[in-house]
Write a protein that holds these residues in place. Structure first.
Motif, PDB file in Angstrom:
ATOM      1  N   PHE A 206      83.939   7.465  47.985  1.00 42.83           N
ATOM      2  CA  PHE A 206      85.395   7.397  47.350  1.00 42.83           C
ATOM      3  C   PHE A 206      85.624   8.802  46.644  1.00 42.83           C
ATOM      4  N   SER A 207      84.596   9.602  46.691  1.00 41.06           N
ATOM      5  CA  SER A 207      84.723  10.980  46.281  1.00 41.06           C
ATOM      6  C   SER A 207      85.382  11.542  47.515  1.00 41.06           C
ATOM      7  N   TYR A 208      84.782  11.936  48.511  1.00 40.39           N
ATOM      8  CA  TYR A 208      85.343  12.567  49.485  1.00 40.39           C
ATOM      9  C   TYR A 208      86.538  12.006  49.843  1.00 40.39           C
ATOM     10  N   SER A 210      88.561  10.873  48.422  1.00 48.37           N
ATOM     11  CA  SER A 210      89.714  11.115  47.352  1.00 48.37           C
ATOM     12  C   SER A 210      89.934  12.646  47.215  1.00 48.37           C
ATOM     13  N   ILE A 211      89.084  13.375  47.696  1.00 50.03           N
ATOM     14  CA  ILE A 211      89.332  14.643  47.915  1.00 50.03           C
ATOM     15  C   ILE A 211      90.135  15.001  49.036  1.00 50.03           C
ATOM     16  N   GLY A 212      90.077  13.963  50.357  1.00 47.93           N
ATOM     17  CA  GLY A 212      90.838  14.352  51.308  1.00 47.93           C
ATOM     18  C   GLY A 212      92.236  13.957  51.089  1.00 47.93           C
ATOM     19  N   LEU A 213      92.287  12.854  50.241  1.00 53.09           N
ATOM     20  CA  LEU A 213      93.744  12.484  49.918  1.00 53.09           C
ATOM     21  C   LEU A 213      94.446  13.422  49.009  1.00 53.09           C
ATOM     22  N   ALA A 333      83.329  18.412  49.273  1.00 53.77           N
ATOM     23  CA  ALA A 333      83.630  16.866  49.929  1.00 53.77           C
ATOM     24  C   ALA A 333      82.592  16.732  51.115  1.00 53.77           C
ATOM     25  N   ASN A 334      82.431  17.699  51.934  1.00 57.23           N
ATOM     26  CA  ASN A 334      81.430  17.629  52.900  1.00 57.23           C
ATOM     27  C   ASN A 334      79.674  17.482  52.507  1.00 57.23           C
ATOM     28  N   VAL A 335      79.476  17.961  51.264  1.00 55.75           N
ATOM     29  CA  VAL A 335      78.228  17.380  50.750  1.00 55.75           C
ATOM     30  C   VAL A 335      78.394  16.173  50.379  1.00 55.75           C
ATOM     31  N   CYS A 336      79.292  15.406  49.891  1.00 53.21           N
ATOM     32  CA  CYS A 336      79.435  14.205  49.501  1.00 53.21           C
ATOM     33  C   CYS A 336      79.342  13.145  50.891  1.00 53.21           C
ATOM     34  N   ILE A 337      79.967  13.665  52.104  1.00 48.80           N
ATOM     35  CA  ILE A 337      79.933  12.983  53.163  1.00 48.80           C
ATOM     36  C   ILE A 337      78.340  12.834  53.403  1.00 48.80           C
TER      37      ILE A 337
END
Length: 487
Positions: A206-208, A210-213, A333-337
């Motif tokens: 949900f974090s990444y 939301s960042i992309g959104l 975001a990429n770390v979250c992925i």
């Protein structure tokens, strides 16, 4: 100090922690297996980890899929996939108990469920579709996680040297790092121990997302460069050729359909739930919450991503550098992925681990190398039950997935073909056929007819997606070099 414990089996039902001193079992469910403690919350976490974590990070590739299909078809396919996934998942959840969904005998995995309701060669076909899919997904996650780690390093390079610099980075070292983490996590005894990891992975997803959104919204609101969107997607003669339009449309339909699928591990997730309230009701609730939530995210990310990038949308709006700034947010975001895929690998890997271990235990029940558990006192952690076969087999499997990922960096294209081949039987065909058998539905009745129509329609979707995947695979093979980096 270590003590030996002979359990007779290594499968999920033979958790050595269910034994007390002297070999007397405790905390058991009514079927003699370790007491299940899962709830709809933990089930939701497992499903979110499986769904949003689809290979190539499904939610982040939806903007590309929308660009191929356009506003009308893209939205329609998103909603249709959502409905079909939820509907068939409820049918499959009811098949966990046989013959009755509530009072029937538990089926511990997908193959057992098919065996209880359908039997025959369909059991072997189910196993082939399910476990080949699981193997493919774990290899694909190794590639995708490494690409996200590479993206962090490349992002820092772009920040220092500018966007026009290539900043090529090999993703092979990051695959090795990912594999080392998985070797450690794979030694967790079974699916029941994964709840904390799935919850963490769900938070990361949900974090990444939301960042992309948020970045897509900012790009749309900021205006600037004009992007081209249309009701029918990329334009023939401008963006793509007529042939490319057809193949990309096929691939996009498959991408959206597969982005919702989690039936591969649904029964295994359901087997972690406690028996009260009934497992099928909890699973229905978890499926409803997850599918509705992910649909909202998918529609927002797909539509706003398309609005932000238009027909030039990248396959992955984060790792594909649809955005360059702010650097720190892209890195986060990429770390979250990567963290999300650490958990997702286990969600799909554990059923495969347990399947192989159970079969070996059944075939060689007297082999102490396979069946004996060694209780080891670990400081600050407590007793850890080590099994040499589990240690060797799971370690070898993780190494194998990493090696294949490095040899075939385009494996995600091949995985699209595996996904297309397994989507129809696992997500649609078997749930519908088992529901018909379980309810003793009259042949050629209205419900029987429309269920069959739905099944055949989804078969066409799978065939179309398979055709698109074959074309993508052919294109990747043209430039194939072993151990070639994608970073």
């Amino acid at each position: 100090m270590a003590a030996e414990l002979h359990t007779g089996s290594m499968y999920v039902d033979q958790d050595p922690e269910a034994f007390s001193n002297g070999g007397v079992r405790k905390n058991l469910d009514d079927d003699g297996r370790p007491k299940r403690t899962g709830t709809w919350v933990t089930a939701s976490a497992h499903i979110i980890t499986a769904v949003i974590g689809s290979v190539d990070v499904g939610v982040l590739s939806l903007a590309w899929a929308m660009a191929q299909l356009g506003w009308i078809a893209g939205f329609a396919v998103l909603m249709a996939s959502s409905f079909i996934t939820y509907f068939t998942s409820t049918l499959l959840a009811d098949c966990y108990g046989a013959p009755d969904p509530v009072t029937g005998r538990r089926n511990y995995n997908y193959m057992d469920t098919v065996r209880a309701h359908l039997g025959g060669r369909k059991v072997q076909l189910c196993g082939l579709a399910q476990y080949s899919n699981l193997v493919g997904i774990t290899i694909g996650y190794t590639i995708t996680a490494s690409l996200s780690m590479v993206a962090v390093k490349r992002s820092n390079c772009f920040r220092r040297h500018g966007h026009n610099v290539k900043c090529h980075t090999s993703n092979n070292p990051f695959m090795i790092i990912f594999a080392c983490i998985q070797i450690l996590l794979s030694q967790m005894l079974n699916f029941h121990k994964l709840s904390w990891l799935s919850i963490l992975a769900a938070i990361m997803s949900f974090s990444y997302s939301s960042i992309g959104l948020g970045l897509s919204i900012a790009k749309v609101a900021g205006g600037g460069n004009q992007v081209r969107t249309s009701l029918t997607g990329v334009t023939v003669g401008v963006d793509v050729s007529s042939t490319e339009k057809v193949w990309r449309t096929f691939q996009a339909i498959g991408d959206i359909a597969f982005a919702y699928a989690y039936s591969t591990v649904l029964v295994e997730i359901q087997d972690t739930l406690k028996s009260s309230p009934p497992e099928n009701k909890m699973m229905r609730r978890a499926s409803g919450i997850v599918v509705s939530t992910t649909t909202v995210f998918y529609v927002l990310c797909g539509c706003l991503g398309y609005a932000a990038f238009g027909n030039d949308a990248p396959r992955n709006i984060l790792a594909g550098f649809g955005f360059y700034e702010p650097f720190w947010l892209i890195d986060l975001a990429n770390v979250c992925i990567a963290i999300h895929l650490v958990g997702a690998y286990q969600v799909f890997g554990q059923p495969l681990f347990q399947f192989v271990e159970s079969k070996c235990s059944e075939k060689w029940p007297e082999n102490k190398f396979i069946t004996r558990e060694h209780a080891i006192e670990v400081p600050f952690i407590g007793v850890y039950h080590m099994n040499f076969f589990r240690l060797l087999w799971r370690t070898a499997y993780v190494i194998m997935t990493a090696v294949v990922a490095m040899i075939f960096p385009f494996f995600n294209d091949f995985l699209g073909l595996i996904g297309a081949a397994s989507f129809w039987p696992l997500t649609v065909y078997f749930p519908i056929e088992m529901h018909i058998a379980q309810t003793k539905m009259q042949k050629y009745s209205f419900t029987w007819t429309w269920l069959k129509v739905l099944s055949w329609a989804c078969l066409i979707v799978s065939l179309v997606a398979a055709a698109g995947s074959v074309e993508g695979l052919v294109q990747s093979l043209k430039a194939y070099k072993p151990f070639q980096s994608q970073g």
